[in-house]
Design a protein around this motif. Sequence first.
Motif, short mmCIF file in Angstrom:
data_model
loop_
_atom_site.label_atom_id
_atom_site.label_comp_id
_atom_site.label_asym_id
_atom_site.label_seq_id
_atom_site.Cartn_x
_atom_site.Cartn_y
_atom_site.Cartn_z
N ILE A 223 0.87 -1.17 0.00
CA ILE A 223 0.00 0.00 0.00
C ILE A 223 0.91 1.23 0.00
CG2 ILE A 223 -0.20 0.12 2.53
CD1 ILE A 223 -3.18 0.78 0.25
N ALA A 224 0.41 2.34 -0.48
CA ALA A 224 1.14 3.61 -0.44
C ALA A 224 0.12 4.73 -0.29
CB ALA A 224 1.96 3.82 -1.71
N ASN A 225 0.59 5.90 0.07
CA ASN A 225 -0.31 7.04 0.05
C ASN A 225 -0.37 7.59 -1.36
OD1 ASN A 225 2.51 8.08 0.87
ND2 ASN A 225 1.49 9.97 0.23
N THR A 226 -1.49 8.24 -1.67
CA THR A 226 -1.57 8.96 -2.94
C THR A 226 -0.97 10.34 -2.72
OG1 THR A 226 -3.78 9.77 -2.45
CG2 THR A 226 -3.62 7.71 -3.72
N MET A 227 -0.66 11.04 -3.79
CA MET A 227 0.03 12.32 -3.68
C MET A 227 -0.80 13.40 -2.99
SD MET A 227 3.02 11.71 -4.74
CE MET A 227 2.99 9.96 -4.44
N ALA A 228 -2.12 13.25 -2.96
CA ALA A 228 -2.98 14.25 -2.31
C ALA A 228 -3.06 14.03 -0.80
CB ALA A 228 -4.38 14.19 -2.90
N MET A 229 -2.51 12.95 -0.30
CA MET A 229 -2.57 12.65 1.13
C MET A 229 -1.35 13.18 1.86
SD MET A 229 -3.72 8.65 1.01
CE MET A 229 -3.66 8.45 2.78
N GLY A 230 -1.55 13.58 3.09
CA GLY A 230 -0.44 13.89 3.98
C GLY A 230 0.31 15.15 3.63
N LYS A 231 1.57 15.18 4.05
CA LYS A 231 2.43 16.35 3.86
C LYS A 231 2.98 16.35 2.44
CE LYS A 231 6.40 18.63 5.89
NZ LYS A 231 7.52 18.49 6.82
N THR A 232 2.95 17.49 1.79
CA THR A 232 3.46 17.63 0.43
C THR A 232 4.90 17.15 0.35
OG1 THR A 232 2.01 19.50 0.01
CG2 THR A 232 3.90 19.27 -1.44
#
Length: 190
Positions: free
Chosen positions: A111-120
């Motif tokens: 699994i990974a975060n998408t680019m819109a999630m979390g800290k830039t």
Amino acid sequence: MVATIDGNIDTLAMNNISKSNKTNFSYKTLDDFVYFSIDSEELYVASICICSNDTISVYHSSAALGDALYKKLPEGNWQKNETFEWDMRETDTSNETVEKRIHFYQKNGWIANTMAMGKTGETEFIFNKSLFKNGKLTIALGLMYAHDPENILALPTTSKDGCGSLSLVSGSPEKSYKFDTDNWFSLTLE
């Protein structure tokens, strides 16, 4: 544990793989998990290529998650055996999305975060160790920066092969690539 992926890197006990003024690429192992983190300027795409024997798996994180598998041909090129299947576009932390992330991880082993999630600029991938049976990895990155999406950064920088290809990183992979895994990072997992 999978549900906690949020695009905010926890640097505790991370082992550095590559560090430059633009990007820090690290990993750690914990229990049955392997964590990879990319700390950089804003990204549109982070793509990790992992070679194991005669296969290369490409794990893609952008607005969605996807992976593809390449197998080595006798003449040295690598041919795609499957296409990216896009999933996990959700960025919220609702119970429904958390359950969907858990299901994605259980089905795919990562699994990974998408680019819109979390800290830039912070990207995290979590893999189940069972994907890497012998514990030895050959790995490379292809990164698409938001400020210059046509100019892909390949890491290691000496690997100007398929993993750093614009078509692969952008999620429109060609049927075959020439991957030069001799120039990639080598890791032995604990």
